[in-house]
Design an enzyme around this catalytic site. Sequence first.
Site, mmCIF file in Angstrom:
data_model
loop_
_atom_site.group_PDB
_atom_site.id
_atom_site.type_symbol
_atom_site.label_atom_id
_atom_site.label_comp_id
_atom_site.label_asym_id
_atom_site.label_seq_id
_atom_site.Cartn_x
_atom_site.Cartn_y
_atom_site.Cartn_z
ATOM 1 N N ASN A 29 0.882 -1.295 -0.009
ATOM 2 C CA ASN A 29 -0.094 0.028 0.257
ATOM 3 C C ASN A 29 0.804 1.365 -0.026
ATOM 4 O O ASN A 29 1.930 1.226 0.877
ATOM 5 C CB ASN A 29 -0.703 0.129 1.334
ATOM 6 C CG ASN A 29 -2.030 1.155 1.143
ATOM 7 O OD1 ASN A 29 -1.590 2.489 1.348
ATOM 8 N ND2 ASN A 29 -3.025 0.906 1.258
ATOM 9 N N SER A 73 -7.681 -9.100 3.374
ATOM 10 C CA SER A 73 -9.131 -9.308 2.411
ATOM 11 C C SER A 73 -9.069 -8.328 1.365
ATOM 12 O O SER A 73 -9.044 -7.069 1.687
ATOM 13 C CB SER A 73 -10.278 -9.597 3.384
ATOM 14 O OG SER A 73 -11.294 -10.002 2.414
ATOM 15 N N CYS A 111 -10.310 -5.390 -0.944
ATOM 16 C CA CYS A 111 -11.233 -4.374 -1.048
ATOM 17 C C CYS A 111 -11.909 -4.595 -2.353
ATOM 18 O O CYS A 111 -11.975 -5.390 -3.314
ATOM 19 C CB CYS A 111 -11.003 -3.207 -0.768
ATOM 20 S SG CYS A 111 -10.194 -2.300 -2.318
ATOM 21 N N ASP A 154 -8.365 4.932 3.813
ATOM 22 C CA ASP A 154 -7.852 3.850 2.831
ATOM 23 C C ASP A 154 -9.165 3.135 2.339
ATOM 24 O O ASP A 154 -9.226 2.404 1.229
ATOM 25 C CB ASP A 154 -6.956 3.105 3.145
ATOM 26 C CG ASP A 154 -6.043 2.136 2.357
ATOM 27 O OD1 ASP A 154 -5.591 3.147 1.430
ATOM 28 O OD2 ASP A 154 -5.865 1.224 2.376
#
Lengths: 141, 141
Positions: free
Chosen positions: A35, A73, A75, A138
């Site tokens: 990220n 998991s 998005c 986010d």
Amino acid sequence: MQAAIDEARKGLEEGGIPIGSVLVHAGKIIGRGHNRRVQQGSAILHGEMDALENAGRQPASVYRDATLYTTLSPCAMCSGAILLYGIKTVVIGENETFLGEEQLLRTRGVTLDVRHDQTCRQLMDAFISSKPELWNEDIGR
Amino acid sequence: MQAAIDEARKGLEEGGIPIGSVLVHAGKIIGRGHNRRVQQGSAILHGEMDALENAGRQPASVYRDATLYTTLSPCAMCSGAILLYGIKTVVIGENETFLGEEQLLRTRGVTLDVRHDQTCRQLMDAFISSKPELWNEDIGR
């Protein structure tokens, strides 16, 4: 999954959100990512997106035989990318701190392997506790 | 929509795929983008993703009141980004050369306004005819 966790840690060390991902094809990592919201001021570089971007332009045949590893998991955006490219297998570190679009992915025939990995979970638990506003940003909350 | 079409034309002039997008909030364009697969070797910079990225990090409240304009029906990845950020309104130039995840978006409460714009359609028709392999790569086929 260890390579994805290493990416997550790298993101954390850079002051970012600790989510990492790798794209694997024919037993080889072809893209690594984490990220980059904080580091690059990015609204789209989630860990999975960064791994896909770093894998570069690939033919459909590569994606179809590839496995995406992600510490968290996926998005809606990252799940959409998985569907766009027809990635058939996704290995997920944990889905307890955030549950993404797993149901949609399963409905569309993607095989998910949720590992309930405690390292992945601890990374996110600690991050969400320390920077809840950044985490909410986010995930669009 | 004209600004999105201008972006699509810019992409075409750069040798890229002619799909453009703009994100509008409070009557102002806050992000402009076009597909950059060719220009940047990008697997994730579809027009809509590029517009979101160029809008920068925004709070959830901005996305919720924003409208995304795109010259072409949004694919799974771009639709996922729309869902992630809770964008409620999407204006689509055309959905005849490619039909994206419109049904999923509607199911999740996103309002779609499909314009059946002939300029958008002609841009894609001409592009798909001239570079079918590049187009297939862009949509994971």
